[in-house]
Write a protein that holds these residues in place. Structure first.
Motif, short mmCIF file in Angstrom:
data_model
loop_
_atom_site.label_atom_id
_atom_site.label_comp_id
_atom_site.label_asym_id
_atom_site.label_seq_id
_atom_site.Cartn_x
_atom_site.Cartn_y
_atom_site.Cartn_z
N LYS A 298 0.83 -1.20 0.00
CA LYS A 298 0.00 0.00 0.00
C LYS A 298 0.87 1.26 0.00
O LYS A 298 0.57 2.23 -0.71
N VAL A 299 1.93 1.25 0.78
CA VAL A 299 2.83 2.41 0.82
C VAL A 299 3.47 2.64 -0.55
O VAL A 299 3.56 3.78 -1.03
N LYS A 300 3.89 1.55 -1.22
CA LYS A 300 4.49 1.70 -2.55
C LYS A 300 3.49 2.25 -3.55
O LYS A 300 3.80 3.10 -4.38
N LYS A 301 2.23 1.73 -3.50
CA LYS A 301 1.20 2.19 -4.43
C LYS A 301 0.90 3.67 -4.23
O LYS A 301 0.78 4.43 -5.20
N ASP A 302 0.77 4.09 -2.97
CA ASP A 302 0.51 5.51 -2.69
C ASP A 302 1.66 6.39 -3.18
O ASP A 302 1.44 7.48 -3.72
N GLY A 303 2.86 5.91 -3.04
CA GLY A 303 4.01 6.68 -3.51
C GLY A 303 4.01 6.85 -5.02
O GLY A 303 4.30 7.92 -5.55
N LYS A 304 3.65 5.78 -5.76
CA LYS A 304 3.60 5.88 -7.22
C LYS A 304 2.51 6.85 -7.66
O LYS A 304 2.70 7.66 -8.57
N GLU A 305 1.31 6.76 -7.02
CA GLU A 305 0.23 7.67 -7.38
C GLU A 305 0.61 9.12 -7.10
O GLU A 305 0.32 10.02 -7.90
N ARG A 306 1.26 9.37 -6.00
CA ARG A 306 1.67 10.73 -5.68
C ARG A 306 2.68 11.25 -6.70
O ARG A 306 2.64 12.40 -7.12
N GLU A 307 3.59 10.39 -7.12
CA GLU A 307 4.58 10.79 -8.12
C GLU A 307 3.93 11.10 -9.46
O GLU A 307 4.29 12.05 -10.14
N GLN A 308 2.92 10.29 -9.86
CA GLN A 308 2.22 10.55 -11.11
C GLN A 308 1.48 11.87 -11.07
O GLN A 308 1.47 12.64 -12.04
N ARG A 309 0.80 12.17 -9.95
CA ARG A 309 0.09 13.45 -9.83
C ARG A 309 1.06 14.63 -9.91
O ARG A 309 0.77 15.64 -10.56
N ASN A 310 2.20 14.51 -9.30
CA ASN A 310 3.19 15.59 -9.36
C ASN A 310 3.70 15.80 -10.78
O ASN A 310 3.88 16.94 -11.23
N ASN A 311 3.88 14.71 -11.53
CA ASN A 311 4.34 14.83 -12.91
C ASN A 311 3.29 15.52 -13.78
O ASN A 311 3.59 16.36 -14.62
N ARG A 312 1.99 15.15 -13.56
CA ARG A 312 0.92 15.80 -14.34
C ARG A 312 0.86 17.28 -14.03
O ARG A 312 0.67 18.11 -14.94
N SER A 313 0.95 17.64 -12.75
CA SER A 313 0.86 19.06 -12.39
C SER A 313 2.04 19.84 -12.98
O SER A 313 1.89 20.98 -13.38
N ARG A 314 3.22 19.23 -13.05
CA ARG A 314 4.36 19.92 -13.65
C ARG A 314 4.16 20.14 -15.14
O ARG A 314 4.55 21.15 -15.71
#
Length: 411
Positions: A298-314
């Motif tokens: 679960k921690v790994k999955k949350d980390g990947k989702e957070r990274e994807q959202r940051n990339n989209r916002s950039r």
């Protein structure tokens, strides 16, 4: 390498190293040395030992001389004075009503200092006691609070083994002892069985720790499955004997009757990898491992989702005006040269557009009508002129003068 001499000042006390210099000393002799507390009378334990310079605390104090007969007589006299001082101090403690237990007292060799050792549950205010003792003995007084292990070491006693306590006989330092040592040696965890006179874990548990660690490496644990080499029968370990290197196993027969055997470790084969388990796996351990894996995923999955959202916002959010212009250009390229059609005008809007617009007269802001008042004055009816008059500053030179009859006239 440095040549040193190990000297002990109390029975089973700590060994201190000194520089023997040119003095030829041997083990068991008495010497006079200079210490931080002053001149001391000690016994040689290690004579002419060579150690590395890193292990020695510099600077090394030197051995002054070998003890003479006079020095030995003075030491015996100091021991008698210590017994008297112990009795006096004990009576003074009772007089002052202090909650402390006097253990021992000690004179330095030159009688410059008198030390008292005591135990107490907490802090003790002994300032008045020190003043009283100093007035009696006429020397420097020092009181030191010690622990229960040091108390037992000084007093001495007989252990459950029937011998003199190790700390009082030969142990110079206290080594850390843990309950794990008793478990490794298959001892009863009853506190009365594994505790010494001082109430702490026995120091002798430390002696055989390394041996038991070495013997336990080859032994199976309780619950492990083993195979008898001769018959090939698989059995389960229910008890181990570390000293004899034997195990007690149980064999489950087809008819359900168990058979218990005691065999040597050399006659058994322990399957540690793959085929047999070392010990039965509990359901609680399985649940814990599954929960740990689930939380980690679960921690790994949350980390990947957070990274994807940051990339989209950039990507979507330009950082400066240049990036904004580039984003607008790319958007226009995607849309192409499409022309947006204007909405058609209605009939009412066409008629209103065809009407001729009224032309403004050049004298729009001037007065169009004038009326004559009874006083012969003219009033201007145009609102624009009234506003202009209010805004126009008055000329003080052209200010109208008032006559005696109240009528206004211009010069």
């Amino acid at each position: 390498m440095v040549k040193v001499a190990g000297i002990r000042f109390r029975k089973a006390g700590k060994i201190y190293y000194f520089d023997p210099g040119d003095i030829d000393i041997s083990t068991g002799e008495h010497v006079i040395v200079e210490t931080v507390r002053g001149v001391e009378y000690g016994t040689v334990v290690l004579a002419g030992k060579e150690v590395e310079e890193e292990e020695v605390v510099q600077p090394l104090k030197k051995v002054l001389r070998l003890a003479t007969e006079e020095d030995k007589a003075l030491e015996v006299k100091n021991k008698e004075k210590e017994r008297e001082a112990f009795t006096v101090c004990k009576s003074k403690i009772i007089k002052h009503g202090l909650d402390m237990k006097l253990i021992d007292c000690e004179y330095t060799f030159d009688n410059n200092k008198l030390l008292f050792y005591f135990t107490a549950d907490g802090r003790v205010d002994f300032r008045e006691l020190v003043k009283d003792l100093a007035s009696v003995f006429k020397t420097r007084i020092e009181l030191r609070q010690i622990g229960v292990r040091d108390e037992t070491k000084m007093i001495g006693s007989i252990g459950i083994c029937g011998r003199t306590l190790c700390c009082h006989a030969h142990l110079s330092d206290f080594h850390p002892v843990s309950i794990k040592m008793a478990k490794d040696q298959n001892l009863s965890l009853n506190p009365t069985k594994i505790s010494g006179v001082c109430g702490r874990l026995m120091c002798c548990l430390k002696y055989e720790e390394e041996t038991y660690k070495e013997l336990n490496k080859n032994l199976p644990r309780i619950g492990d499955r083993v195979k008898i080499i001769e018959s090939g029968v698989i059995a389960e370990v229910i008890k181990t004997n570390i000293i004899r290197q034997q195990v007690k196993i149980i064999i489950r027969k087809e008819d359900g009757a168990p058979e218990i055997l005691e065999m040597k470790l050399a006659d058994l084969e322990l399957k540690r990898q793959g085929k047999f388990q070392q010990r039965p796996v509990k359901k609680e351990d399985v649940a814990k491992t599954e929960d740990a894996k689930a939380s980690e995923s679960k921690v790994k999955k949350d980390g990947k989702e957070r990274e994807q959202r940051n990339n989209r916002s950039r990507q979507n959010k330009p950082r400066n005006n240049n990036q904004k212009q580039q984003a607008n250009k790319t958007q226009n390229k995607k849309q192409g040269n499409k022309q947006v059609s204007k909405p058609k005008a209605t009939e009412g809007q066409k008629q209103q557009a065809n009407k001729p617009k009224p032309q403004n007269s050049p004298n729009k802001n001037k007065a169009q009508k004038a009326t004559t008042t009874e006083g012969g004055q003219q009033e201007k009816k145009t609102n624009s002129n009234n506003r202009n008059r209010n805004r126009r500053p008055r000329n003080r030179n052209n200010k109208p003068k008032t006559s005696n009859d109240g009528s206004a006239s211009k010069e």
